[in-house]
Motif scaffolding. Sequence first.
Motif, short mmCIF file in Angstrom:
data_model
loop_
_atom_site.label_atom_id
_atom_site.label_comp_id
_atom_site.label_asym_id
_atom_site.label_seq_id
_atom_site.Cartn_x
_atom_site.Cartn_y
_atom_site.Cartn_z
N GLU A 625 -85.29 25.99 -5.89
CA GLU A 625 -83.70 26.12 -6.25
C GLU A 625 -83.43 26.99 -7.28
OE1 GLU A 625 -82.50 21.93 -6.43
OE2 GLU A 625 -82.69 21.70 -4.39
N GLY A 626 -83.98 26.60 -8.74
CA GLY A 626 -84.00 27.23 -9.68
C GLY A 626 -84.20 28.92 -9.56
N SER A 627 -85.36 29.16 -8.73
CA SER A 627 -85.43 30.71 -8.64
C SER A 627 -84.56 31.26 -7.96
CB SER A 627 -86.96 30.77 -7.84
OG SER A 627 -88.13 30.11 -8.64
N ILE A 628 -84.02 30.66 -6.93
CA ILE A 628 -82.99 31.08 -6.15
C ILE A 628 -81.84 31.16 -6.94
CG2 ILE A 628 -81.26 30.88 -4.32
CD1 ILE A 628 -83.55 29.44 -2.60
N ILE A 629 -81.45 30.36 -7.64
CA ILE A 629 -80.12 30.71 -8.51
C ILE A 629 -80.29 31.81 -9.45
CG2 ILE A 629 -78.59 29.64 -10.31
CD1 ILE A 629 -79.48 26.79 -9.03
N MET A 630 -81.80 31.69 -10.20
CA MET A 630 -81.94 33.06 -10.95
C MET A 630 -81.67 34.41 -10.32
SD MET A 630 -85.06 33.39 -13.73
CE MET A 630 -85.31 34.60 -14.76
N ALA A 631 -82.48 34.46 -9.19
CA ALA A 631 -82.22 35.59 -8.21
C ALA A 631 -80.78 36.25 -7.99
CB ALA A 631 -83.21 35.48 -7.01
N LEU A 632 -80.05 35.08 -7.68
CA LEU A 632 -78.40 35.09 -7.26
C LEU A 632 -78.01 35.92 -8.67
CD1 LEU A 632 -76.35 32.80 -5.54
CD2 LEU A 632 -75.62 33.83 -7.74
N GLY A 633 -78.30 35.46 -9.77
CA GLY A 633 -77.67 36.12 -10.97
C GLY A 633 -78.04 37.28 -11.07
N ALA A 634 -79.19 37.68 -10.95
CA ALA A 634 -80.06 39.14 -11.13
C ALA A 634 -79.21 39.97 -9.83
CB ALA A 634 -81.24 39.11 -11.33
N ALA A 635 -79.02 39.41 -8.71
CA ALA A 635 -78.31 40.43 -7.83
C ALA A 635 -76.91 40.41 -7.68
CB ALA A 635 -78.62 39.56 -6.66
N LEU A 636 -76.23 39.52 -8.20
CA LEU A 636 -74.57 39.51 -8.42
C LEU A 636 -74.14 39.63 -9.74
CD1 LEU A 636 -73.98 37.12 -5.55
CD2 LEU A 636 -74.23 39.55 -5.44
N ASN A 637 -74.68 39.05 -10.92
CA ASN A 637 -73.82 38.75 -11.96
C ASN A 637 -74.00 39.71 -13.18
OD1 ASN A 637 -73.81 36.19 -10.28
ND2 ASN A 637 -72.74 35.41 -11.97
N HIS A 638 -75.52 39.99 -13.39
CA HIS A 638 -75.80 40.68 -14.67
C HIS A 638 -76.84 41.62 -14.70
CE1 HIS A 638 -79.38 37.99 -14.49
NE2 HIS A 638 -78.61 36.86 -14.43
N ALA A 639 -76.94 42.56 -15.59
CA ALA A 639 -78.12 43.63 -15.84
C ALA A 639 -77.70 43.89 -17.16
CB ALA A 639 -77.63 44.62 -14.85
N THR A 640 -78.91 44.68 -17.81
CA THR A 640 -78.68 45.16 -19.23
C THR A 640 -78.66 46.63 -19.14
OG1 THR A 640 -79.97 43.27 -20.02
CG2 THR A 640 -80.35 45.49 -21.30
N HIS A 641 -77.88 47.23 -19.75
CA HIS A 641 -77.48 48.35 -19.77
C HIS A 641 -77.74 49.20 -21.43
CE1 HIS A 641 -75.32 47.14 -16.46
NE2 HIS A 641 -75.52 48.40 -15.67
N PHE A 642 -77.93 50.35 -21.34
CA PHE A 642 -77.96 50.96 -22.91
C PHE A 642 -77.43 52.22 -23.03
CE2 PHE A 642 -81.95 49.25 -20.76
CZ PHE A 642 -82.37 48.38 -21.91
N GLU A 643 -76.65 52.23 -24.25
CA GLU A 643 -76.02 53.27 -24.67
C GLU A 643 -76.50 53.92 -26.15
OE1 GLU A 643 -71.77 52.58 -24.98
OE2 GLU A 643 -71.52 52.19 -22.95
N GLU A 644 -76.82 55.19 -26.16
CA GLU A 644 -77.28 56.15 -27.14
C GLU A 644 -78.71 54.99 -27.74
OE1 GLU A 644 -74.32 56.82 -29.82
OE2 GLU A 644 -73.47 58.34 -28.53
N GLY A 645 -79.24 54.36 -26.84
CA GLY A 645 -80.29 53.60 -27.24
C GLY A 645 -80.17 52.18 -28.08
N ARG A 646 -78.93 51.81 -27.50
CA ARG A 646 -78.54 50.33 -28.09
C ARG A 646 -78.32 49.53 -26.70
NH1 ARG A 646 -75.50 53.61 -31.53
NH2 ARG A 646 -75.81 53.31 -33.66
N THR A 647 -78.46 48.17 -26.86
CA THR A 647 -78.16 47.25 -25.71
C THR A 647 -76.88 47.12 -25.58
OG1 THR A 647 -80.24 46.13 -26.04
CG2 THR A 647 -78.83 45.30 -24.60
N VAL A 648 -76.06 47.29 -24.57
CA VAL A 648 -74.74 47.05 -24.24
C VAL A 648 -74.62 45.73 -24.28
CG1 VAL A 648 -72.77 47.47 -22.83
CG2 VAL A 648 -74.22 49.29 -23.07
#
Length: 715
Positions: A625-648
């Motif tokens: 259950e925890g794995s599925i919820i974590m996978a759901l967040g990564a599929a629909l909710n969040h990601a890490t982006h970068f601008e000029e070498g900095r984390t957004v």
Amino acid sequence: MEHKKDLSRRAFLQQAGISGIALTIGYYWPAIGKSAGEIVCADDVTELMSWISIDVTGKVTIFNHRSEMGQGTWQAIPQIIAEELEVSMDQVNIQYVAAHPSKYGPQPTEGSFSVRGWYQQLLRVGASAREMLIEAAAKQWRVNPSECYAENGEVVHRGTGKRLSYGVLVKDAAQLKPPVDVKLKERKDYNIIGKPLHRKDAALKTNGTAMFGLDKKLPGMLYAVVERSPRFRGKVKSFDDSATRSVKGVKHVFKVRRPVFDIWCEGVAVVADSLWAAMQGRKLLKVEWDDTGFEHLSSEQIHARMQEDLNKFSSPESFETALKDSSAAIEAIYEMPYQSHSCMEPLNCIADVKDNSIEIWGPIQEATWVQADLSERLHVPIANVKVNMTFLGGGFGRKAFLDYPHEAALISKQIKAPVQVMWTREDDMSAGPFRSGALYRCRGGVDAQKKIFALQIVSAAQYFGAGADKHPEPQVLKENTGGIAGIIYDYYKTVPHFSFGSVPIKAPIPTMWWRAPGANTDAFACECFIDELAHLAKQDPLAFRRAHFAFGRYQALVDKLAEISNWKTRRKNDGWGVAITECFGSMVGQVVKVSRSPNLRIDKVFALIDCGWYVNPDTIRAQIEGSIIMALGAALNHATHFEEGRTVERNFHSYPMPRMNEIPEIEVHIMENDEKPGGVGEPGLPAFAPALCNAIFDLTGKRVRKLPFRLEDLT
């Protein structure tokens, strides 16, 4: 645990000698017993084995040598030992042990390995202790040990019904030589293994008595936060701490560094007598950074580089011929983002460094790795480096890294006092290391029999490490070579022509493990593309997969998945998706149902795991259950982006976690068989995203090939 309240435990850790023989057979065997001169008795407690001590009342303490970050080892390891020891979990107290590789073997918690890698040794520990107690009782009664048996913390004589508790027997038992060969129970005879017992750490975590890293305090301890470069390899050019030192409670301000693989990341430590003072002092600190000598990339530049690097593969001529000879062929590009670990408990660590000793406390996922690293880097004998584990508020691989304990040790050494180094949420999410993003090019064809004839999946991504500084060389693929994480192994046998490959891109971003490493990205591209091939062949997606599984265990998984999900009741354009993945010795199948009502929504997830021999079904269900919820967040909710070498994304307002109202119904089932155990903490994650996207295609006809995405954008 405070030392003053834990004298017995302290005595054990200080006095327990190493005995027996540590055999290396692919991994360390436990040291399971002591000669008469090495028995540890303190406060009426006898350490019978490396993992077990028993007091005069018969209370059993089982020592846990692995970290607990929610995955269930706190319960599972003692539950395994207790089964063969013939005690109930109600009779068992559980305590952590410090890093001690020569006594407990390697202690890293990774690769979903704690049960699958240790269950035989742990069963033998319990069985050996049981036999020693039986032998001690037999000697007291002057009978043959075969006339005795153990149950519920006592030894019983069959002929007379006499009973002796383990507490009465333990000191005599500890004088005996552990048996070399012990008979283990058959699975059908288990009393507590395989049963859904309540986890003993659950009460501690709900009543507030569980000790996490943030809870630990030491006398005279100071607090530190570190101002870190907003770019990953920035160096401290200069800093002005005049305003910082004016804050009441601030004691020290100095440059510090931490090792991130082979790169040293610099910062400025602010040390105070309270965390608040340290944080307020850091806000007033002025630092000038040297950001020369490395690239300052944006997410768009990284993506372009991945696209460029995908063209550096040279496909084998034999594969190209097979692709042309296919009855039908397709090609697709899949994209995965960078992700932060974002554990609910940010990084933290306590270090107390003296002239020739180091002691660490904290949420440590890899205790023996930290011990060895600190010993080598700070030139302290490994026997004088003590690493104490607390509970972890999540780990996911990040707390397996060595940088934050090392940084804490350097700060403690500088100030000559114990210190707790705290990472804010912004520190934790912006400094990395991260899970690498990836770009996949998938090509494949089916034959006249509607089966996969040719399959090629190549990827461009950052490899594990501090970040590559050079462009990769062109990659030459060979037919029927290479591998892709998360794929069912039978595909290597049943697909006539395949080639898999990957190329590391040039980027200075530190990357590392993230739950189900490799499989958490590879499986998305692989299982979505398998689905595309099934539709190309005009085959039922689940039946199409089964047709490629030669191994009966895989076929049984498919049949059970169809049964629990009522797959045969699905109708055309009904919104059902399936994915089947394999990692760390376990296979997981998931069926996701989606619908419009009126907006696109996830109705239910059916999950089936084949992990072979298992300890606690409730723990397995919780992990899936925890794995599925974590996978759901990564599929629909969040990601890490970068601008000029900095984390957004630097906190949860821009990196949102799934909310309770977003979680669909999840139904978890476990395959029953006599196979060897596989992992549980990670294998449940990779199948969700592809199953979801395959379900969306089934309902809408739209292929989702890039994560994350928004459900509302597909309505």
